[in-house]
Write a protein that holds these residues in place. Structure first.
Motif, PDB file in Angstrom:
ATOM      1  N   LYS A 331       0.829  -1.214   0.000  1.00 13.28           N
ATOM      2  CA  LYS A 331       0.000   0.000   0.000  1.00 13.28           C
ATOM      3  C   LYS A 331       0.860   1.258   0.000  1.00 13.28           C
ATOM      4  O   LYS A 331       0.530   2.247  -0.663  1.00 13.28           O
ATOM      5  CB  LYS A 331      -0.924  -0.006   1.211  1.00 13.28           C
ATOM      6  CG  LYS A 331      -2.065  -1.005   1.098  1.00 13.28           C
ATOM      7  CD  LYS A 331      -2.936  -0.996   2.348  1.00 13.28           C
ATOM      8  CE  LYS A 331      -4.064  -2.015   2.228  1.00 13.28           C
ATOM      9  NZ  LYS A 331      -4.910  -2.046   3.469  1.00 13.28           N
ATOM     10  N   LEU A 334       2.174   1.645  -3.502  1.00  7.38           N
ATOM     11  CA  LEU A 334       1.107   2.153  -4.376  1.00  7.38           C
ATOM     12  C   LEU A 334       0.957   3.667  -4.217  1.00  7.38           C
ATOM     13  O   LEU A 334       0.779   4.395  -5.207  1.00  7.38           O
ATOM     14  CB  LEU A 334      -0.220   1.464  -4.045  1.00  7.38           C
ATOM     15  CG  LEU A 334      -0.399   0.031  -4.549  1.00  7.38           C
ATOM     16  CD1 LEU A 334      -1.684  -0.576  -3.973  1.00  7.38           C
ATOM     17  CD2 LEU A 334      -0.433  -0.020  -6.080  1.00  7.38           C
ATOM     18  N   TYR A 337       3.771   5.386  -6.059  1.00  8.56           N
ATOM     19  CA  TYR A 337       3.525   5.343  -7.522  1.00  8.56           C
ATOM     20  C   TYR A 337       2.473   6.383  -7.913  1.00  8.56           C
ATOM     21  O   TYR A 337       2.624   7.091  -8.919  1.00  8.56           O
ATOM     22  CB  TYR A 337       3.048   3.951  -7.943  1.00  8.56           C
ATOM     23  CG  TYR A 337       4.142   2.900  -8.007  1.00  8.56           C
ATOM     24  CD1 TYR A 337       5.453   3.227  -8.335  1.00  8.56           C
ATOM     25  CD2 TYR A 337       3.854   1.549  -7.779  1.00  8.56           C
ATOM     26  CE1 TYR A 337       6.443   2.257  -8.408  1.00  8.56           C
ATOM     27  CE2 TYR A 337       4.837   0.563  -7.856  1.00  8.56           C
ATOM     28  CZ  TYR A 337       6.131   0.931  -8.166  1.00  8.56           C
ATOM     29  OH  TYR A 337       7.113  -0.036  -8.250  1.00  8.56           O
ATOM     30  N   ARG A 338       1.425   6.465  -7.123  1.00  8.61           N
ATOM     31  CA  ARG A 338       0.348   7.407  -7.441  1.00  8.61           C
ATOM     32  C   ARG A 338       0.830   8.856  -7.361  1.00  8.61           C
ATOM     33  O   ARG A 338       0.490   9.684  -8.212  1.00  8.61           O
ATOM     34  CB  ARG A 338      -0.827   7.181  -6.486  1.00  8.61           C
ATOM     35  CG  ARG A 338      -2.061   8.032  -6.822  1.00  8.61           C
ATOM     36  CD  ARG A 338      -3.313   7.595  -6.063  1.00  8.61           C
ATOM     37  NE  ARG A 338      -3.068   7.540  -4.627  1.00  8.61           N
ATOM     38  CZ  ARG A 338      -3.127   6.422  -3.906  1.00  8.61           C
ATOM     39  NH1 ARG A 338      -3.395   5.259  -4.506  1.00  8.61           N
ATOM     40  NH2 ARG A 338      -2.922   6.457  -2.608  1.00  8.61           N
ATOM     41  N   SER A 339       1.645   9.144  -6.345  1.00  6.59           N
ATOM     42  CA  SER A 339       2.133  10.524  -6.183  1.00  6.59           C
ATOM     43  C   SER A 339       3.065  10.948  -7.310  1.00  6.59           C
ATOM     44  O   SER A 339       3.204  12.140  -7.595  1.00  6.59           O
ATOM     45  CB  SER A 339       2.855  10.656  -4.827  1.00  6.59           C
ATOM     46  OG  SER A 339       4.115   9.997  -4.846  1.00  6.59           O
ATOM     47  N   ASP A 341       2.680   9.761 -10.436  1.00  7.38           N
ATOM     48  CA  ASP A 341       1.955   9.491 -11.685  1.00  7.38           C
ATOM     49  C   ASP A 341       2.569   8.332 -12.462  1.00  7.38           C
ATOM     50  O   ASP A 341       2.615   8.333 -13.712  1.00  7.38           O
ATOM     51  CB  ASP A 341       1.919  10.748 -12.582  1.00  7.38           C
ATOM     52  CG  ASP A 341       1.115  11.874 -11.966  1.00  7.38           C
ATOM     53  OD1 ASP A 341       0.113  11.568 -11.270  1.00  7.38           O
ATOM     54  OD2 ASP A 341       1.500  13.036 -12.132  1.00  7.38           O
ATOM     55  N   THR A 343       1.600   5.397 -13.518  1.00 10.08           N
ATOM     56  CA  THR A 343       0.353   4.654 -13.709  1.00 10.08           C
ATOM     57  C   THR A 343       0.593   3.186 -14.048  1.00 10.08           C
ATOM     58  O   THR A 343      -0.078   2.287 -13.503  1.00 10.08           O
ATOM     59  CB  THR A 343      -0.489   5.305 -14.824  1.00 10.08           C
ATOM     60  OG1 THR A 343      -0.649   6.694 -14.530  1.00 10.08           O
ATOM     61  CG2 THR A 343      -1.854   4.642 -14.914  1.00 10.08           C
ATOM     62  N   GLU A 345       3.173   1.209 -13.372  1.00  6.78           N
ATOM     63  CA  GLU A 345       3.684   0.498 -12.209  1.00  6.78           C
ATOM     64  C   GLU A 345       2.590   0.301 -11.151  1.00  6.78           C
ATOM     65  O   GLU A 345       2.491  -0.745 -10.526  1.00  6.78           O
ATOM     66  CB  GLU A 345       4.867   1.251 -11.596  1.00  6.78           C
ATOM     67  CG  GLU A 345       6.122   1.254 -12.428  1.00  6.78           C
ATOM     68  CD  GLU A 345       6.115   2.311 -13.517  1.00  6.78           C
ATOM     69  OE1 GLU A 345       5.080   2.991 -13.703  1.00  6.78           O
ATOM     70  OE2 GLU A 345       7.146   2.446 -14.203  1.00  6.78           O
ATOM     71  N   TYR A 346       1.758   1.361 -11.023  1.00  2.71           N
ATOM     72  CA  TYR A 346       0.654   1.313 -10.048  1.00  2.71           C
ATOM     73  C   TYR A 346      -0.307   0.186 -10.410  1.00  2.71           C
ATOM     74  O   TYR A 346      -0.676  -0.644  -9.565  1.00  2.71           O
ATOM     75  CB  TYR A 346      -0.061   2.657 -10.023  1.00  2.71           C
ATOM     76  CG  TYR A 346      -1.252   2.695  -9.083  1.00  2.71           C
ATOM     77  CD1 TYR A 346      -1.118   3.083  -7.759  1.00  2.71           C
ATOM     78  CD2 TYR A 346      -2.515   2.310  -9.532  1.00  2.71           C
ATOM     79  CE1 TYR A 346      -2.200   3.115  -6.892  1.00  2.71           C
ATOM     80  CE2 TYR A 346      -3.610   2.316  -8.683  1.00  2.71           C
ATOM     81  CZ  TYR A 346      -3.444   2.724  -7.368  1.00  2.71           C
ATOM     82  OH  TYR A 346      -4.533   2.747  -6.515  1.00  2.71           O
ATOM     83  N   ASN A 347      -0.742   0.148 -11.682  1.00  2.21           N
ATOM     84  CA  ASN A 347      -1.719  -0.849 -12.120  1.00  2.21           C
ATOM     85  C   ASN A 347      -1.156  -2.271 -12.024  1.00  2.21           C
ATOM     86  O   ASN A 347      -1.863  -3.215 -11.667  1.00  2.21           O
ATOM     87  CB  ASN A 347      -2.164  -0.561 -13.549  1.00  2.21           C
ATOM     88  CG  ASN A 347      -3.012   0.698 -13.633  1.00  2.21           C
ATOM     89  OD1 ASN A 347      -3.634   1.099 -12.643  1.00  2.21           O
ATOM     90  ND2 ASN A 347      -3.028   1.340 -14.797  1.00  2.21           N
ATOM     91  N   LYS A 350      -1.125  -3.232  -8.361  1.00  2.00           N
ATOM     92  CA  LYS A 350      -2.507  -3.369  -7.892  1.00  2.00           C
ATOM     93  C   LYS A 350      -3.110  -4.689  -8.378  1.00  2.00           C
ATOM     94  O   LYS A 350      -3.810  -5.387  -7.629  1.00  2.00           O
ATOM     95  CB  LYS A 350      -3.325  -2.203  -8.418  1.00  2.00           C
ATOM     96  CG  LYS A 350      -4.738  -2.130  -7.889  1.00  2.00           C
ATOM     97  CD  LYS A 350      -4.769  -1.663  -6.449  1.00  2.00           C
ATOM     98  CE  LYS A 350      -6.206  -1.433  -6.002  1.00  2.00           C
ATOM     99  NZ  LYS A 350      -6.263  -1.081  -4.573  1.00  2.00           N
TER     100      LYS A 350
END
Length: 353
Positions: A331, A334, A337-339, A341, A343, A345-347, A350
């Protein structure tokens, strides 16, 4: 005239010795009646006169002083300090008796020193159990100063200091433990006190057996203790974090990884450290205005903030590699990664959760 002065000098010396001996006897009498504080007051007033006394009289004085201070400490009156002063007094006894060659109290003084150490160690343990962490740390450190070969007491002082949130002392003690290459690895000898029903530790199997033979203890148990080097570094790094000394905290966490390259806690905390630095920059950015100069500063700080956040990624990925099912680490990654951007790597992360 010179003869008169010599006679006067001898008379005054004899008067001084008589007064000194009288006060020592008075202090002894008061001490035997149970008033240690009053006895100590007399001894403090008399001590200056003992400097020029014969070694045998010094031995009498310092043995009594040691006994009085020991009694005060045993009654938990400024225990740590009075135990230290008592140990100094007993050591003075042995010093003066070695110089005079007349051994009147040396054996008793040596036995008292051993008993004091035991009492102080037990007092530190009891304080720790009662949540009196500052007092426990103080006593454990006094024992360490009393016997520096017994480094476990320095370790106990450091641990109690962390619990007391006295991070300055904790850092001091843990750094000293690292300096002397403390590991704490060894064997602990336990036995159950028949009266209190609690387990106590012993310095050797022989000491434990003596207590069992005396009918005071039962149920002997021996336990192997693993190295505490990682724990020392973890607590040291934590103390540095609490003091906001991120550079030294980072160095210490890297020391842990030199000992154990698979220490998940070290990787997680290195990432946390980076994210704390990012947080500090975020607050600095939020405080900026809209002037041209501040907008230029905004761009620089924002880029630096992203670089710091990016530097946390390898630590989090390594932690997940070691513990793939660690949801907390996943978490956090994640969120990074979100901060940024990131995307793709985030997906990908997830989807694998």
């Amino acid at each position: 005239m010179k003869m008169k002065y010599l006679i006067l000098s001898i008379v005054l010396m004899n008067v001084s010795v008589y007064a000194q001996n009288a006060q020592i006897k008075e202090a002894q009498s008061i001490f035997e009646k149970g008033n240690s504080q009053a006895a100590m007051t007399i001894l403090n007033k008399t001590e200056y006169m003992i400097l020029n006394a014969p070694d045998e009289d010094k031995s009498d004085f310092y043995f009594l002083k040691g006994n009085v201070l020991k009694d005060l400490a045993t009654k938990d009156i400024d225990a740590a300090n009075n135990f230290t002063l008592a140990s100094q007094a007993y050591q003075d006894v042995m010093l003066y008796e070695n110089e005079s060659g007349k051994y009147k109290y040396s054996v008793k003084a040596g036995a008292a020193l051993k008993q004091m150490k035991s009492n102080l160690v037990n007092g530190a343990m009891n304080d720790f159990k009662a949540g009196k962490f500052k007092e426990s740390a103080e006593k454990s450190f006094k024992v360490y100063l009393f016997d520096k070969k017994d480094t476990l007491n320095l370790y106990n002082a450091a641990a109690a200091s962390v619990n007391a949130e006295d991070y300055d002392s904790a850092i001091k003690y843990y750094e000293q433990l690292k300096k002397i290459n403390f590991s704490g690895k060894g064997i602990v000898y336990y036995a159950t006190n028949k009266k209190t029903k609690e387990e106590d530790t012993f310095i050797s199997p022989k000491a434990r057996q003596s207590a069992i033979d005396a009918g005071l203890y039962e149920k002997p148990r021996t336990e192997s203790v693993p190295s505490k080097k990682i724990e020392v570094n973890k607590n040291l790094a934590y103390s540095y974090l609490e003091k906001k000394d991120f550079a030294k905290a980072e160095t210490t966490y890297n020391s842990i990884l030199e000992i154990d390259p698979n220490c998940v806690d070290a990787y997680v905390n290195l990432a946390y450290l980076k994210l704390e630095l990012k947080k500090a920059l975020t607050e600095e950015i939020s405080a900026l205005g809209t002037s041209p100069k501040e907008m230029q500063q905004y761009d620089k700080l924002n880029a630096k903030k992203d670089d710091i956040a990016r530097s946390a990624i390898p630590y989090l990925k390594k932690a997940l590699l070691i513990e793939p099912k660690n949801e907390s680490v996943a978490k956090t990654l994640l969120g990074v990664y979100r901060s940024l951007d990131m995307t793709m790597e985030y997906n990908s992360l997830k989807a694998g959760m």
